[in-house]
Design a protein around this motif. Structure first.
Motif, mmCIF file in Angstrom:
data_model
loop_
_atom_site.group_PDB
_atom_site.id
_atom_site.type_symbol
_atom_site.label_atom_id
_atom_site.label_comp_id
_atom_site.label_asym_id
_atom_site.label_seq_id
_atom_site.Cartn_x
_atom_site.Cartn_y
_atom_site.Cartn_z
ATOM 1 N N GLY A 1 0.573 -1.095 -0.778
ATOM 2 C CA GLY A 1 -0.007 0.133 -0.109
ATOM 3 C C GLY A 1 1.440 1.412 0.283
ATOM 4 N N VAL A 2 2.368 1.133 0.028
ATOM 5 C CA VAL A 2 3.028 2.569 0.440
ATOM 6 C C VAL A 2 4.038 2.511 -1.183
ATOM 7 N N LEU B 1 -7.236 2.231 -0.273
ATOM 8 C CA LEU B 1 -8.039 3.067 -0.031
ATOM 9 C C LEU B 1 -9.053 4.051 -0.890
ATOM 10 N N ALA B 2 -9.610 4.018 -1.985
ATOM 11 C CA ALA B 2 -10.565 4.583 -2.251
ATOM 12 C C ALA B 2 -11.665 4.983 -2.234
ATOM 13 N N GLY B 3 -12.843 5.979 -1.409
ATOM 14 C CA GLY B 3 -13.513 5.485 -0.704
ATOM 15 C C GLY B 3 -14.118 5.151 0.261
ATOM 16 N N GLU C 1 3.426 5.568 5.746
ATOM 17 C CA GLU C 1 2.528 3.872 6.138
ATOM 18 C C GLU C 1 1.122 4.455 5.305
ATOM 19 N N ASP C 2 0.617 3.542 5.600
ATOM 20 C CA ASP C 2 -0.649 4.154 4.297
ATOM 21 C C ASP C 2 -1.781 3.515 5.577
ATOM 22 N N ARG D 1 0.763 10.178 6.509
ATOM 23 C CA ARG D 1 0.597 8.329 6.209
ATOM 24 C C ARG D 1 0.349 8.988 4.742
ATOM 25 N N PHE D 2 0.765 7.766 3.853
ATOM 26 C CA PHE D 2 -0.103 8.010 2.063
ATOM 27 C C PHE D 2 -1.263 7.481 1.652
#
Length: 228
Positions: A11-12, A188-190, A163-164, A181-182
């Motif tokens: 996620g990063v 993470l969309a929505g 981090e995400d 935070r990325f």
């Protein structure tokens, strides 16, 4: 100025979490556990596999069979070979970093190695990785990031964590590090990422095109490094 940038992986660096969530939801459904992506993001994101097992056991009263992890990981790696991509712009950012960097992840060493190989990032992180297998407590405990800092002989307060996940942000903050935070990963969309006042990163960014906006001294060509 920081002395070390510590990147999370899933996620990063790689856009893997959306794939992992989809497969985990399907695997758990075959055992009668019905969850969705919001549940995965809240309870599993950034956490190690033993923590996932513990959550399932406590909330659903289910102990997954011994072969569950192996079957899930095999299907996951197969999906990675077809779908996994690096996060856009991350290689370019690392190439321009003026400070040392490292990787700290909840992924297992075999999954990490295969993931980096698939997306072509192995060369950037050889000898720079720390995994949850090396600590007794995973995220949100600070142990993983503290070990990465120790390996690099850098004081925690001189480290920047990228981090995400909420668990990862909490881990970095608990370690006494600065945390960005990325939020640009597909998973993470929505989703509502508002954590209230409990876990607040020092900065949030959604694209690696924005990475150097907060501190230009990270750039190799900055005058502070004698190259500008």
């Amino acid at each position: 100025m920081f002395d070390l940038v510590i990147f999370d992986c899933d996620g990063v660096l790689i856009d893997s979490e959306v794939i992992s969530a989809r497969l985990l939801i399907a695997e758990l459904a075959s055992h009668g556990v019905e969850i969705d992506t919001a549940y995965v993001a809240q309870h599993f994101l950034g956490r190690s596999y033993p923590v996932v097992l513990k959550q399932i056991r406590e909330e659903f009263g289910l102990t997954l069979p011994d072969g569950f992890e192996a079957a899930y990981r095999a299907r996951l790696i197969a999906a990675f070979h077809k779908e996994l991509r690096p996060i856009h712009g991350v290689r370019e950012v690392i190439a321009q970093l003026a400070v040392p960097y490292a990787l700290a992840t909840s992924s297992s060493p075999p999954r990490l190695a295969e993931s980096l190989k698939i997306v072509g990032l192995s060369d950037l992180f050889e000898g720079r990785c720390t995994t949850a297998s090396e600590v007794s407590r995973g995220k949100p405990a600070p142990d993983l990031f503290l070990l990465a800092a120790e390996k690099n002989r850098v004081a925690p307060e001189r480290c920047l964590v990228v981090e995400d996940s909420e668990a990862g942000v909490q881990a970095g903050l608990s370690a006494g590090m600065t945390v960005w935070r990325f939020t640009g990963g597909s998973h993470l969309a929505g989703l509502d990422l508002d954590t209230g006042d409990a876990v607040q990163p020092h900065r949030t960014f959604a694209s690696y095109a924005e990475f150097f906006h907060a501190d230009r001294q990270f750039l190799k060509e900055h005058p502070a490094h004698g190259q500008g």
